[in-house]
Motif scaffolding. Structure first.
Motif, PDB file in Angstrom:
ATOM      1  N   ILE C 277       0.864  -1.182   0.000  1.00 55.49           N
ATOM      2  CA  ILE C 277       0.000   0.000   0.000  1.00 55.49           C
ATOM      3  C   ILE C 277       0.901   1.233   0.000  1.00 55.49           C
ATOM      4  O   ILE C 277       1.810   1.323   0.830  1.00 55.49           O
ATOM      5  CB  ILE C 277      -0.884   0.038   1.260  1.00 55.49           C
ATOM      6  CG1 ILE C 277      -1.783  -1.195   1.330  1.00 55.49           C
ATOM      7  CG2 ILE C 277      -1.698   1.326   1.306  1.00 55.49           C
ATOM      8  CD1 ILE C 277      -2.543  -1.311   2.652  1.00 55.49           C
ATOM      9  N   HIS C 278       0.649   2.143  -0.924  1.00 59.76           N
ATOM     10  CA  HIS C 278       1.325   3.444  -0.935  1.00 59.76           C
ATOM     11  C   HIS C 278       0.257   4.500  -1.132  1.00 59.76           C
ATOM     12  O   HIS C 278      -0.104   4.808  -2.270  1.00 59.76           O
ATOM     13  CB  HIS C 278       2.320   3.552  -2.103  1.00 59.76           C
ATOM     14  CG  HIS C 278       3.455   2.585  -2.050  1.00 59.76           C
ATOM     15  ND1 HIS C 278       4.475   2.692  -1.142  1.00 59.76           N
ATOM     16  CD2 HIS C 278       3.727   1.492  -2.799  1.00 59.76           C
ATOM     17  CE1 HIS C 278       5.344   1.708  -1.337  1.00 59.76           C
ATOM     18  NE2 HIS C 278       4.918   0.960  -2.325  1.00 59.76           N
ATOM     19  N   GLU C 279      -0.297   5.018  -0.058  1.00 57.57           N
ATOM     20  CA  GLU C 279      -1.369   5.996  -0.202  1.00 57.57           C
ATOM     21  C   GLU C 279      -1.199   7.130   0.791  1.00 57.57           C
ATOM     22  O   GLU C 279      -0.774   6.909   1.926  1.00 57.57           O
ATOM     23  CB  GLU C 279      -2.746   5.340   0.057  1.00 57.57           C
ATOM     24  CG  GLU C 279      -3.184   4.370  -1.007  1.00 57.57           C
ATOM     25  CD  GLU C 279      -3.415   4.990  -2.379  1.00 57.57           C
ATOM     26  OE1 GLU C 279      -3.718   6.198  -2.449  1.00 57.57           O
ATOM     27  OE2 GLU C 279      -3.277   4.249  -3.370  1.00 57.57           O
ATOM     28  N   PRO C 280      -1.557   8.344   0.386  1.00 60.06           N
ATOM     29  CA  PRO C 280      -1.575   9.430   1.360  1.00 60.06           C
ATOM     30  C   PRO C 280      -2.685   9.213   2.389  1.00 60.06           C
ATOM     31  O   PRO C 280      -3.778   8.750   2.028  1.00 60.06           O
ATOM     32  CB  PRO C 280      -1.859  10.680   0.514  1.00 60.06           C
ATOM     33  CG  PRO C 280      -2.482  10.174  -0.739  1.00 60.06           C
ATOM     34  CD  PRO C 280      -1.948   8.791  -0.966  1.00 60.06           C
ATOM     35  N   ALA C 281      -2.395   9.551   3.625  1.00 61.30           N
ATOM     36  CA  ALA C 281      -3.425   9.469   4.667  1.00 61.30           C
ATOM     37  C   ALA C 281      -4.667  10.251   4.241  1.00 61.30           C
ATOM     38  O   ALA C 281      -5.801   9.854   4.528  1.00 61.30           O
ATOM     39  CB  ALA C 281      -2.875  10.012   5.979  1.00 61.30           C
TER      40      ALA C 281
ATOM     41  N   GLY D 250      -1.162  11.478  11.723  1.00 57.54           N
ATOM     42  CA  GLY D 250      -1.229  11.024  10.339  1.00 57.54           C
ATOM     43  C   GLY D 250       0.020  11.321   9.541  1.00 57.54           C
ATOM     44  O   GLY D 250      -0.054  11.562   8.342  1.00 57.54           O
ATOM     45  N   LEU D 255       2.002   6.664  11.088  1.00 57.30           N
ATOM     46  CA  LEU D 255       1.288   5.628  10.331  1.00 57.30           C
ATOM     47  C   LEU D 255       2.074   4.316  10.304  1.00 57.30           C
ATOM     48  O   LEU D 255       1.490   3.232  10.293  1.00 57.30           O
ATOM     49  CB  LEU D 255       1.024   6.111   8.905  1.00 57.30           C
ATOM     50  CG  LEU D 255       0.045   7.287   8.787  1.00 57.30           C
ATOM     51  CD1 LEU D 255       0.170   7.963   7.426  1.00 57.30           C
ATOM     52  CD2 LEU D 255      -1.393   6.831   9.021  1.00 57.30           C
ATOM     53  N   VAL D 270      -7.061   6.612  11.065  1.00 57.87           N
ATOM     54  CA  VAL D 270      -6.317   7.698  10.434  1.00 57.87           C
ATOM     55  C   VAL D 270      -7.169   8.958  10.469  1.00 57.87           C
ATOM     56  O   VAL D 270      -8.120   9.105   9.690  1.00 57.87           O
ATOM     57  CB  VAL D 270      -5.952   7.322   8.984  1.00 57.87           C
ATOM     58  CG1 VAL D 270      -5.127   8.431   8.350  1.00 57.87           C
ATOM     59  CG2 VAL D 270      -5.191   5.992   8.946  1.00 57.87           C
ATOM     60  N   VAL D 271      -6.856   9.859  11.386  1.00 54.43           N
ATOM     61  CA  VAL D 271      -7.623  11.091  11.543  1.00 54.43           C
ATOM     62  C   VAL D 271      -6.814  12.262  10.980  1.00 54.43           C
ATOM     63  O   VAL D 271      -7.281  13.010  10.140  1.00 54.43           O
ATOM     64  CB  VAL D 271      -7.967  11.356  13.030  1.00 54.43           C
ATOM     65  CG1 VAL D 271      -8.981  12.482  13.151  1.00 54.43           C
ATOM     66  CG2 VAL D 271      -8.470  10.095  13.709  1.00 54.43           C
ATOM     67  N   GLY D 272      -5.592  12.418  11.470  1.00 59.34           N
ATOM     68  CA  GLY D 272      -4.717  13.442  10.917  1.00 59.34           C
ATOM     69  C   GLY D 272      -4.199  12.994   9.561  1.00 59.34           C
ATOM     70  O   GLY D 272      -4.263  11.809   9.222  1.00 59.34           O
ATOM     71  N   TYR D 273      -3.699  13.940   8.781  1.00 57.95           N
ATOM     72  CA  TYR D 273      -3.186  13.573   7.465  1.00 57.95           C
ATOM     73  C   TYR D 273      -2.029  14.503   7.112  1.00 57.95           C
ATOM     74  O   TYR D 273      -1.800  15.507   7.795  1.00 57.95           O
ATOM     75  CB  TYR D 273      -4.293  13.612   6.405  1.00 57.95           C
ATOM     76  CG  TYR D 273      -5.035  14.921   6.323  1.00 57.95           C
ATOM     77  CD1 TYR D 273      -6.133  15.169   7.138  1.00 57.95           C
ATOM     78  CD2 TYR D 273      -4.621  15.924   5.456  1.00 57.95           C
ATOM     79  CE1 TYR D 273      -6.799  16.382   7.074  1.00 57.95           C
ATOM     80  CE2 TYR D 273      -5.289  17.137   5.384  1.00 57.95           C
ATOM     81  CZ  TYR D 273      -6.379  17.361   6.199  1.00 57.95           C
ATOM     82  OH  TYR D 273      -7.031  18.565   6.145  1.00 57.95           O
ATOM     83  N   GLY D 274      -1.361  14.151   6.063  1.00 63.57           N
ATOM     84  CA  GLY D 274      -0.159  14.883   5.683  1.00 63.57           C
ATOM     85  C   GLY D 274       0.903  13.867   5.265  1.00 63.57           C
ATOM     86  O   GLY D 274       1.625  14.075   4.304  1.00 63.57           O
ATOM     87  N   GLY D 275       0.951  12.749   5.964  1.00 63.23           N
ATOM     88  CA  GLY D 275       1.895  11.687   5.627  1.00 63.23           C
ATOM     89  C   GLY D 275       1.279  10.611   4.749  1.00 63.23           C
ATOM     90  O   GLY D 275       0.153  10.752   4.270  1.00 63.23           O
ATOM     91  N   HIS D 276       2.060   9.550   4.520  1.00 64.93           N
ATOM     92  CA  HIS D 276       1.641   8.438   3.676  1.00 64.93           C
ATOM     93  C   HIS D 276       1.731   7.111   4.428  1.00 64.93           C
ATOM     94  O   HIS D 276       2.563   6.960   5.317  1.00 64.93           O
ATOM     95  CB  HIS D 276       2.558   8.319   2.449  1.00 64.93           C
ATOM     96  CG  HIS D 276       2.275   9.327   1.391  1.00 64.93           C
ATOM     97  ND1 HIS D 276       2.519  10.670   1.560  1.00 64.93           N
ATOM     98  CD2 HIS D 276       1.773   9.194   0.119  1.00 64.93           C
ATOM     99  CE1 HIS D 276       2.177  11.325   0.467  1.00 64.93           C
ATOM    100  NE2 HIS D 276       1.727  10.466  -0.421  1.00 64.93           N
ATOM    101  N   ILE D 277       0.899   6.163   4.007  1.00 67.29           N
ATOM    102  CA  ILE D 277       1.055   4.761   4.406  1.00 67.29           C
ATOM    103  C   ILE D 277       1.950   4.090   3.374  1.00 67.29           C
ATOM    104  O   ILE D 277       1.697   4.206   2.175  1.00 67.29           O
ATOM    105  CB  ILE D 277      -0.303   4.039   4.425  1.00 67.29           C
ATOM    106  CG1 ILE D 277      -1.256   4.683   5.429  1.00 67.29           C
ATOM    107  CG2 ILE D 277      -0.119   2.560   4.743  1.00 67.29           C
ATOM    108  CD1 ILE D 277      -2.683   4.145   5.358  1.00 67.29           C
ATOM    109  N   HIS D 278       2.989   3.420   3.856  1.00 67.52           N
ATOM    110  CA  HIS D 278       3.824   2.577   2.995  1.00 67.52           C
ATOM    111  C   HIS D 278       4.001   1.249   3.707  1.00 67.52           C
ATOM    112  O   HIS D 278       4.899   1.107   4.541  1.00 67.52           O
ATOM    113  CB  HIS D 278       5.223   3.198   2.793  1.00 67.52           C
ATOM    114  CG  HIS D 278       5.225   4.502   2.089  1.00 67.52           C
ATOM    115  ND1 HIS D 278       4.936   4.625   0.747  1.00 67.52           N
ATOM    116  CD2 HIS D 278       5.495   5.759   2.519  1.00 67.52           C
ATOM    117  CE1 HIS D 278       5.025   5.903   0.396  1.00 67.52           C
ATOM    118  NE2 HIS D 278       5.359   6.609   1.456  1.00 67.52           N
TER     119      HIS D 278
END
Lengths: 346, 346, 346, 346
Positions: C277-281, D250, D255, D270-278
């Motif tokens: 998985i490579h997705e932005p939060a 996030g 993450l 996942v509530v905050g965002y800005g980063g990515h899931i890898h």
């Protein structure tokens, strides 16, 4: 316009309603919708309303136009209506809701704090036209005849709502019992069959009803007047009994089956009414079972049922009568002489 | 060893049990565990067993050692036991389960197809030692006295189990009604308070019980003999009524409150028993409420309750008596003269 | 006895396993069961084990007998075994569990704190006999051939487990997407069809696979190499997209479909693996969707799947090979040359 | 009237918005409501809007008045509005919804097919007045200052919504991890504490934030820059790890904690965002955990949060600034110099 109205509570179905000439309904709010009735289903609850059984539960002023299973064609819309246009064919959710109270905001249409129930608290659909609202109409897919689908507006949604709750608790290998294969039960069996892989056992005292059940997806049928229902279920389920019972009759005898047929942790859904529960608390504790009342269903559940109809998963067995024959229908249902569901075509 | 045994069903609590000298229990299976009893709670169900109320529901041979709320110290273990050792202090889940049948595999210990219930179907814990199994013991955290926690083995787990089901349906702003602030109710209030943000309304006819309820977390208390319970709830909840009612009494009068106090879509949990439900099916349909029986609880729920006790979220009000005083305890509970929970220390 | 064993991790499937002569397994505990293998399914995970992909996730000592999809005939039982007898035909849940830890007590077999996984952490079923336990065997209904049902022990239960979670979120009118119609996917489609009324859209790059999907209950099939999957789904679902996606492939490309095809509030179930998985939060937040990992399934879920098989709701497409042909099977699957599921018959 | 507007996307917070003179909003529909803003919270999302991060996700025309956490006093109502009157103090749910589409009918306000998001897609509340609708306002209980509660309109409801999903999966004895004790996190901790009995572990790199967490109900706090988070959790939870993680940051690093800290079967929200899931799919499969995106919350959830505030269960840490200071606030938050939550008072 012509409308079939109740002027006083009575036990005599043969003369229950009179065909009156009344004013056509007028839209007063921005979301109002007037539907020309193509078909309005007759329901056991209509008999109960005529007998006065609902007078203690809901506000009811006579004379009242009955009819709460309505479908037809939109003929007029309020100025802010966007979901339907004149000429659209629709099925009507049975109640009018405010859309603003907390239950409405949760999708619980039946708990609306400002509910109106055409046919029970306001004029219903045994008439040429019905005043409803944008919140209560669902456009029909192409090729579905309003008169054919009308009973789903109450019988269908009520059966679907109960079945949906039951299905949430059923897994493959479980047994579900349907009590009563009449207007609601024959829909319930089809919904169960479409939405779960549990085994379905249908109970009815009439042979034709049991045959219909088998046709529509019941895996087993039993006659409670001659079969040992708990014994048969015990054998079928290897002693576990029925995880879910959906009781479309709600009579003293059907309600009293619960301690003997419901599996530990299971539910006896009370859909039909007329009888009473008389059970020791200890029976519910020992078997850890529930009696769960069930009341009509949500607007979104009616959408889901329409989708089942569109997919061919649920079919209705209906017969049609004119507005003039309405008291004959009332009497026939009272004497248990109706198979499937009856639709009044005004 | 000494054991308090029932030789025949009786209504006379003053002479209900006799203190007999019996053999110590022997381990026969690889998972057997013998516990020296440090404390065994007395429960309303013990009175019901003495009266013969359970003879129709479970297999029961007299004489029988009563006592199903047991805690103590492990003194012997079967050869494949790994979870506890001799010397460990434990609380005993009230039933013995096979661990192999489908309900056991689902965690539903109370539905075990090979269940044994010490104190109801087998010899229980009003004795110096109890034979149980590795599947039924939970090691206690440091600093928790077995005699102090013993009532949680049945009263506690039963209250917790009912509350857990109720909490799943409660959100902030909702109202939960606890009926009866006795041995179970005073635990139930604390569990509700720890596990939900709903407002708690406690009902009891005794002032001291209502005061205890307020101490333990009830937001409001009512006396059903003088307060208008539906009216007060309507005012508090702005007309919505109680989403969940947990009835630790289960008498005719408390069961009959449901149609008037349960919110649409809500539940009346039947925990206590003794009375009957007498309601028209139409009441359940109109209010779409349920009567939900509730029976003890799962092994993992007892673990969760022990965790609440360890965190200080739930405290018990107990008093202790010797084995010789056991019939006095039976009589006192029968006459409603017991506050909190009584523990027999053999 | 003969057993197909892995001596070192390798990418060369043609010589991956050697057929060794090893001792027959011995029962050491009261609940031990020895099964003579009638059939053992070959699984993509066997390829992954050979490549060393599981060495970082589970304890693994080589040499190891592979094979975790086992069915056969009981030939020996421990002294406290009661659920099966010698001669019984059984399917084996893929893991051995202690039955005592909290996850086991909750029915979560895959989270057992003392888990053993024959074929991954202990010797598996590509051999004449397998040592398992009473907790891991399910007696087969009459008329079901162990060699025919063997792949359900892992492929089947894994597909069923993922589908069951998806079905809990599906209602009539919803869309469910099945990604990959191979060994697991062709079972998943049938389970979806039996257990829900949602519309099923199957994706596969091979035409035969799409045809199989349509045969087994898919309402629509798409080829992701040529069809515009989001566009087609948008048209079908009137813009709502797929409430549930079950990804039996788990490759980079299939995982990256989620933001474009999952409906608001929906789930992308990750069953297959190999990709990332490579997705932005922000994508997960904006669409409020989830990636939900899914791992095999519970013992009771395998019971439910056996019930579906018994009812004829799920059929397997299998082909059989001898133990000597096992490396050919490994190589064929690696090159994507296998339709349906392969069973090794020792 | 005066309004703080974005004219072009920029990274320079110091000059991001200009204070313009614009027309007062006009009601055009029967359900329209104009609110005079008493307070409008500044949110991390405002910084993201300024940077253009939402331009790809929602329709956005510049210039745009920002501000989506609004509370104030009703000054004008459409002709069919019944729930509020002029003079009522209200908090505004952040989006405008049609009330007619299927998601609206299910209570899923954020999935409305005709959604408008003041501050993101339409003019928001950093202005003297805001145009909203009856469906988006909730009357405040007596004694609650709109300027004090304003941040709950988005920060609060978002934290509550995520916590409510987590609480559904938590039982006593479980561990919940809160990542980031800022504007949302400090609300989330209080909601968790009020609604569950699970142990709360709060993570933050700032000591003051960890101290605030402990004050507000966290049972344990950890500094991810110096503490071994997985190791500490393993010790606390006896190896089980955290059933629920609520990630208010996030970022890439937060993450990536999931495989090491989420318990089997658990969730990383996942509530905050800005980063990515890898992450490899295999990690999600092996741990059977989920990444669950979470987006604001429902109107009824905001009602529930207001109820928590009224009960004193949740308090906000806020500071107030005038409309002229708005770019200073933007810059301060960008440099992580804000504790608690900032409210703009126009």
């Amino acid at each position: 316009m012509r409308a079939a109205r109740l002027h006083e509570y009575t036990e005599e179905m043969e003369n229950a309603l009179s065909i009156d000439d009344v004013d056509e309904p007028q839209i007063e709010r921005s979301d109002g919708v007037v539907v020309e009735i193509d078909g309005a289903g007759w329901c056991q609850t209509d008999n109960h309303v005529i007998e006065g059984m609902w007078a203690d539960y809901v506000p009811q002023d006579l004379p009242l136009t009955l009819g709460h299973e309505n479908a037809g064609t939109v003929v007029e819309t309020g100025e802010e209506v966007t979901n339907v246009d004149e000429g659209d064919q629709v099925i009507c959710h049975p109640v009018l809701t405010c859309g603003k109270c907390r239950p409405c905001r949760q999708g619980e249409d039946m708990y609306c704090e400002n509910i109106a129930f055409p046919g029970l608290t306001h004029d219903g659909g045994f008439a040429e036209q019905l005043l409803t609202s944008e919140r209560s109409v669902i456009p029909l897919p192409d090729g579905i005849d309003p008169a054919e689908i009308a009973p789903h507006a109450d019988a269908g949604i009520t059966a679907y709502h109960a079945v949906k709750k039951a299905v949430d608790e059923l897994v493959p290998g479980d047994y579900a019992v349907v009590v009563g294969v009449g207007g609601l039960g024959h829909i319930g069996i089809q919904c169960l069959d479409a939405m779960s892989a549990a085994s379905i056992v249908a109970l009815d005292i009439k042979e034709e009803a049991r045959e219909l059940a088998a046709d529509l997806g019941a895996d087993h049928t039993l006659d409670p007047t001659s079969d040992d229902v708990p014994g048969e279920l015990e054998a079928l389920s290897d002693g576990t009994m029925a995880q879910q019972v959906i009781d479309f009759v709600g009579g003293d005898e059907t309600l009293s089956m619960a301690p003997d047929v419901v599996a530990a942790g299971g539910d006896h859904h009370v859909v039909g009414y007329g009888g009473h529960i008389h059970e020791p608390a200890q029976a519910l504790v020992d078997g850890e079972f529930s009696y769960r009342g069930t009341l009509v269903g949500q607007y979104t559940e009616l959408q889901e049922l329409v989708s089942l109809v569109e997919d061919g998963a649920v079919e209705l067995r209906t017969s049609r009568y004119g507005l003039d024959e309405i008291n004959d229908v009332a009497a026939a249902l009272e004497h248990n002489q109706i198979e499937g569901r009856t639709v009044i075509v005004p």
